[in-house]
Write a protein that holds these residues in place. Structure first.
Motif, PDB file in Angstrom:
ATOM      1  N   UNK A   1      53.085  44.360  40.284  1.00  0.00           N
ATOM      2  CA  UNK A   1      54.199  45.316  40.320  1.00  0.00           C
ATOM      3  C   UNK A   1      53.510  46.571  40.907  1.00  0.00           C
ATOM      4  N   UNK A   2      52.688  47.064  39.877  1.00  0.00           N
ATOM      5  CA  UNK A   2      51.978  48.264  40.268  1.00  0.00           C
ATOM      6  C   UNK A   2      51.375  48.548  41.580  1.00  0.00           C
ATOM      7  N   UNK A   3      50.548  47.487  42.040  1.00  0.00           N
ATOM      8  CA  UNK A   3      50.185  47.656  43.425  1.00  0.00           C
ATOM      9  C   UNK A   3      51.260  47.868  44.623  1.00  0.00           C
ATOM     10  N   UNK A   4      52.650  47.148  44.520  1.00  0.00           N
ATOM     11  CA  UNK A   4      53.595  47.199  45.238  1.00  0.00           C
ATOM     12  C   UNK A   4      54.174  48.825  45.219  1.00  0.00           C
TER      13      UNK A   4
ATOM     14  N   UNK B   1      40.932  41.704  40.275  1.00  0.00           N
ATOM     15  CA  UNK B   1      41.840  42.927  39.817  1.00  0.00           C
ATOM     16  C   UNK B   1      43.099  42.349  39.408  1.00  0.00           C
ATOM     17  N   UNK B   2      43.678  41.394  40.072  1.00  0.00           N
ATOM     18  CA  UNK B   2      44.977  40.841  40.025  1.00  0.00           C
ATOM     19  C   UNK B   2      45.184  40.039  38.737  1.00  0.00           C
ATOM     20  N   UNK B   3      44.250  39.493  38.174  1.00  0.00           N
ATOM     21  CA  UNK B   3      44.373  38.751  36.926  1.00  0.00           C
ATOM     22  C   UNK B   3      44.588  39.177  35.638  1.00  0.00           C
ATOM     23  N   UNK B   4      44.967  38.565  34.362  1.00  0.00           N
ATOM     24  CA  UNK B   4      45.487  39.287  33.371  1.00  0.00           C
ATOM     25  C   UNK B   4      43.920  39.614  32.657  1.00  0.00           C
ATOM     26  N   UNK B   5      43.823  41.069  32.194  1.00  0.00           N
ATOM     27  CA  UNK B   5      42.639  41.505  31.395  1.00  0.00           C
ATOM     28  C   UNK B   5      42.134  40.429  30.469  1.00  0.00           C
ATOM     29  N   UNK B   6      43.144  39.835  29.651  1.00  0.00           N
ATOM     30  CA  UNK B   6      42.709  38.956  28.483  1.00  0.00           C
ATOM     31  C   UNK B   6      42.070  37.941  29.203  1.00  0.00           C
ATOM     32  N   UNK B   7      42.222  37.531  30.283  1.00  0.00           N
ATOM     33  CA  UNK B   7      41.340  36.363  31.114  1.00  0.00           C
ATOM     34  C   UNK B   7      40.085  36.561  30.977  1.00  0.00           C
ATOM     35  N   UNK B   8      39.636  37.980  30.956  1.00  0.00           N
ATOM     36  CA  UNK B   8      37.913  38.011  30.934  1.00  0.00           C
ATOM     37  C   UNK B   8      37.557  37.806  29.574  1.00  0.00           C
ATOM     38  N   UNK B   9      37.984  37.280  28.634  1.00  0.00           N
ATOM     39  CA  UNK B   9      37.706  37.089  27.154  1.00  0.00           C
ATOM     40  C   UNK B   9      37.513  35.815  27.106  1.00  0.00           C
ATOM     41  N   UNK B  10      37.733  34.994  27.920  1.00  0.00           N
ATOM     42  CA  UNK B  10      37.399  33.555  27.937  1.00  0.00           C
ATOM     43  C   UNK B  10      35.951  33.238  28.044  1.00  0.00           C
TER      44      UNK B  10
END
Length: 373
Positions: free
Chosen positions: A347-350, A142-151
């Motif tokens: 930041x959202x999690x914090x 969850x902590x990784x960029x959403x665009x990373x899933x497009x690789x």
């Protein structure tokens, strides 16, 4: 990370002609046999394990059992960028480093004697399977960029045999420390003119000591100059019991690294892990709700080792102009690598945690006010 050039000629040097058509054989991870890519014929490999045995550490440190890569028409290159050493075809001059991709490698291979590998664990995970593992792994977290899933793909996936030391040892440890046990006392205090009570936690300290024996089996230490210990630990467990006698034929068509960490250096890394395990065992024996002043003194004996070549798929991928590496266990398919972190998600999690903490504090304060009315 780019493949080592010149490895294609290694099978010709070793001379593994197909009995059916005369072309060259190489090890196939899917079939786990030697295979001719031209006619499809296969040959079984030896599964003997009689040489995969423990060797006395102290004896070998004083007088190593030597292995010359030159006997297999190979020499050793030393990368000047990352320090990795790996064997290549003796005639190869220009070599790209399998670990950092650098072309800044020694122009001439050097001769060197090395401790003979005890065994090798052949690849069972294929190239296609390793790539599929990557595609699943890159989408997790969850902590990784959403665009990373497009690789969709990784660059330069290649299989390489990584040298690893495994160590066995017995130990005798003595320990002492203080175990703390919590208890509570009622304390009276005045607040706003009112007498109140509260429970205050105290600690009763009890000195203890003891001793124990411990045995360690196959503590794995990376001997690689390119793939460091955290990566190998991240890929564990390996199926070490599946290792067979070292056979240079299994290296045909594959890359292999020569160990960079000496056997005595590797043992020091293994000893740190053994010390930690002994300390954990002593801590359990000490017990208590809390502890202090724990000291452990361990003496080791019967130290032995093996040198194994373990299969790892290595590759890299690029995200926003930055390169990240990942690895796949060539036996189990387990993936370990690095991923970019999304600062916004952190930041959202914090903020979420802070909101929850504030809510709990607010509710507790309201409950205390209601109880004091």
């Amino acid at each position: 990370m780019e493949e080592i050039t010149g490895m294609e000629g290694l099978n010709e040097t070793l001379g593994l002609p197909c009995k059916s058509c005369g072309n060259q054989l190489k090890y196939d991870a899917e079939l786990q046999k030697l295979k001719c890519d031209y006619c499809g014929s296969t040959e079984d490999i030896s599964r003997s394990k009689d040489e995969v045995i423990e060797i006395d550490l102290k004896k070998v440190i004083n007088q190593a059992r030597l292995y010359s890569p030159e006997k297999n028409a190979q020499k050793v290159f030393d990368c000047q960028q990352c320090g990795a050493k790996f064997s290549v075809q003796a005639s190869a001059v220009n070599v790209d480093c399998a670990f950092c991709g650098s072309k800044n490698v020694n122009e001439e291979a050097f001769e060197h004697n090395y401790i003979q590998p005890n065994g090798i664990a052949p690849f069972t995970v294929t190239f296609d399977q390793a790539h599929e593992k990557f595609k699943v792994w890159i989408k997790k977290g969850w902590f990784h960029p959403n665009k990373l899933k497009q690789i969709a793909r990784a660059d330069h996936i290649h299989g390489i045999y990584i040298p690893c030391w495994t160590y066995d040892a017995n130990s005798y440890s003595t320990w002492k420390g203080q175990a703390g046990y919590y208890y509570y006392v009622t304390q009276t205090y005045t607040e706003n003119g009112q007498t109140k009570t509260r429970q205050v936690r105290k600690v009763r300290w009890v000195p203890k000591s003891g001793d124990f024996h411990n045995s360690f089996d196959d503590i794995l230490v990376s001997a690689s100059g390119g793939l460091k210990q955290p990566y190998m630990k991240g890929l564990e467990p390996f199926k070490l019991h599946d290792a067979i006698n070292f056979n240079s034929e299994l290296l045909v068509g594959w890359e292999s690294e020569v160990y960079n960490i000496e056997v005595d250096q590797g043992y020091q890394t293994a000893k740190i892990e053994m010390d930690m395990r002994n300390r954990t065992k002593a801590s359990i024996a000490l017990g208590g709700d809390t502890q202090r002043f724990l000291s452990v003194n361990s003496k080791y004996s019967d130290q032995t080792f093996k040198l194994l070549l373990l299969p790892v798929w290595m590759a890299s991928y690029t995200f926003k102009g930055k390169e990240y590496s990942f690895t796949v266990n060539g036996q189990t398919g387990k993936v370990y690598g690095k991923k970019p972190i999304s600062a916004m998600k952190i930041i959202i999690l914090i903020l979420i945690i802070a909101a929850i903490a504030f809510s709990i504090y607010y509710l507790d304060e309201n409950n205390i006010i209601q109880l004091n009315k």
